[in-house]
Design an enzyme around this catalytic site. Sequence first.
Site, PDB file in Angstrom:
ATOM      1  N   ASP A  54       0.837  -1.196   0.000  1.00 22.75           N
ATOM      2  CA  ASP A  54       0.000   0.000   0.000  1.00 22.75           C
ATOM      3  C   ASP A  54       0.874   1.249   0.000  1.00 22.75           C
ATOM      4  O   ASP A  54       1.999   1.227   0.525  1.00 22.75           O
ATOM      5  CB  ASP A  54      -0.906   0.027   1.241  1.00 22.75           C
ATOM      6  CG  ASP A  54      -1.984  -1.037   1.203  1.00 22.75           C
ATOM      7  OD1 ASP A  54      -2.364  -1.460   0.087  1.00 22.75           O
ATOM      8  OD2 ASP A  54      -2.458  -1.443   2.281  1.00 22.75           O
ATOM      9  N   TYR A  82       6.578  -8.515   8.350  1.00 19.03           N
ATOM     10  CA  TYR A  82       6.279  -7.092   8.496  1.00 19.03           C
ATOM     11  C   TYR A  82       6.592  -6.631   9.914  1.00 19.03           C
ATOM     12  O   TYR A  82       6.475  -7.402  10.868  1.00 19.03           O
ATOM     13  CB  TYR A  82       4.795  -6.819   8.242  1.00 19.03           C
ATOM     14  CG  TYR A  82       4.305  -7.171   6.861  1.00 19.03           C
ATOM     15  CD1 TYR A  82       4.283  -6.223   5.836  1.00 19.03           C
ATOM     16  CD2 TYR A  82       3.849  -8.464   6.572  1.00 19.03           C
ATOM     17  CE1 TYR A  82       3.823  -6.548   4.567  1.00 19.03           C
ATOM     18  CE2 TYR A  82       3.390  -8.794   5.303  1.00 19.03           C
ATOM     19  CZ  TYR A  82       3.377  -7.827   4.312  1.00 19.03           C
ATOM     20  OH  TYR A  82       2.928  -8.161   3.057  1.00 19.03           O
ATOM     21  N   ASP A  96      -6.556   1.830   8.542  1.00 18.92           N
ATOM     22  CA  ASP A  96      -5.236   2.466   8.649  1.00 18.92           C
ATOM     23  C   ASP A  96      -5.416   3.982   8.576  1.00 18.92           C
ATOM     24  O   ASP A  96      -6.519   4.480   8.815  1.00 18.92           O
ATOM     25  CB  ASP A  96      -4.277   1.934   7.570  1.00 18.92           C
ATOM     26  CG  ASP A  96      -4.716   2.273   6.145  1.00 18.92           C
ATOM     27  OD1 ASP A  96      -5.738   2.979   5.970  1.00 18.92           O
ATOM     28  OD2 ASP A  96      -4.029   1.842   5.205  1.00 18.92           O
ATOM     29  N   ARG A 188      -3.649  -4.793   7.943  1.00 20.49           N
ATOM     30  CA  ARG A 188      -4.689  -3.838   8.378  1.00 20.49           C
ATOM     31  C   ARG A 188      -5.862  -4.568   9.024  1.00 20.49           C
ATOM     32  O   ARG A 188      -6.398  -4.126  10.039  1.00 20.49           O
ATOM     33  CB  ARG A 188      -5.186  -3.019   7.191  1.00 20.49           C
ATOM     34  CG  ARG A 188      -4.231  -1.957   6.707  1.00 20.49           C
ATOM     35  CD  ARG A 188      -4.842  -1.150   5.592  1.00 20.49           C
ATOM     36  NE  ARG A 188      -4.949  -1.877   4.347  1.00 20.49           N
ATOM     37  CZ  ARG A 188      -5.863  -1.636   3.396  1.00 20.49           C
ATOM     38  NH1 ARG A 188      -6.796  -0.728   3.593  1.00 20.49           N
ATOM     39  NH2 ARG A 188      -5.851  -2.324   2.284  1.00 20.49           N
TER      40      ARG A 188
END
Length: 237
Positions: A54, A82, A96, A188
Amino acid sequence: MKDLTKEDYLNGQVLLIDKPLEWSSFQAVNKLKWAIRKKFSLKKFKIGHAGTLDPLATGLLVICTGKFTKKITEFQGQEKEYTGIITLGSTTPSYDLETKINETFLTDHITPELIKAATHEFIGEIEQAPPVFSALKKDGKRLYELAREGKTVDIPKRKVHVSAFEITDIDNLNVHFRIACSKGTYIRSMAHDFGKALNSGAHLTTLRRTKIGDFNVDKAQDPLDFADLLLAPEENK
């Protein structure tokens, strides 16, 4: 990288890029494509990435050139890692910072012990619904397009696998984490569901992809630096 020839790129290379904040994955690929085509005066050139990030995320993009674009599916299927921050006590429609806070929740009951215990619910095979603000398609339209039009979309849950969910720091309402997971996992959505697991709310405020399979962001390069180095005059190299 600077010593690679036109034939090297055409025969196939794996390039590791550290995607900057607010860049789309498409922009990062296009920057490399432009630089390589300009350097070697190429009209046609195959290039693609093995997994989108993203715009609000940073970190590792695995980019394949030439004949190695055939390896993209293989790389996409590898485990990803991540790091980031989940902020407790509030939610957003996009899960987010793309959208503004729409609801706030009590957090007085949340302790570090509760936070760490809640991670166990997300280890192994889990079901999650992709965010309504995502690039997945429904009836030919991207979900984020439907969401921006205010349309309610029924999104079926999907199974993903999470092999690690580690809390690395807790700074007031900001929970720092490391997650290792399968292809198709939405961090997310994990942040949103994590808030629910704590009988509160949460949204993702920072995300960085650090690994894809054996590829590590420590070895990755900023796309602007890649282009500058590739196109620099020979005497400056």
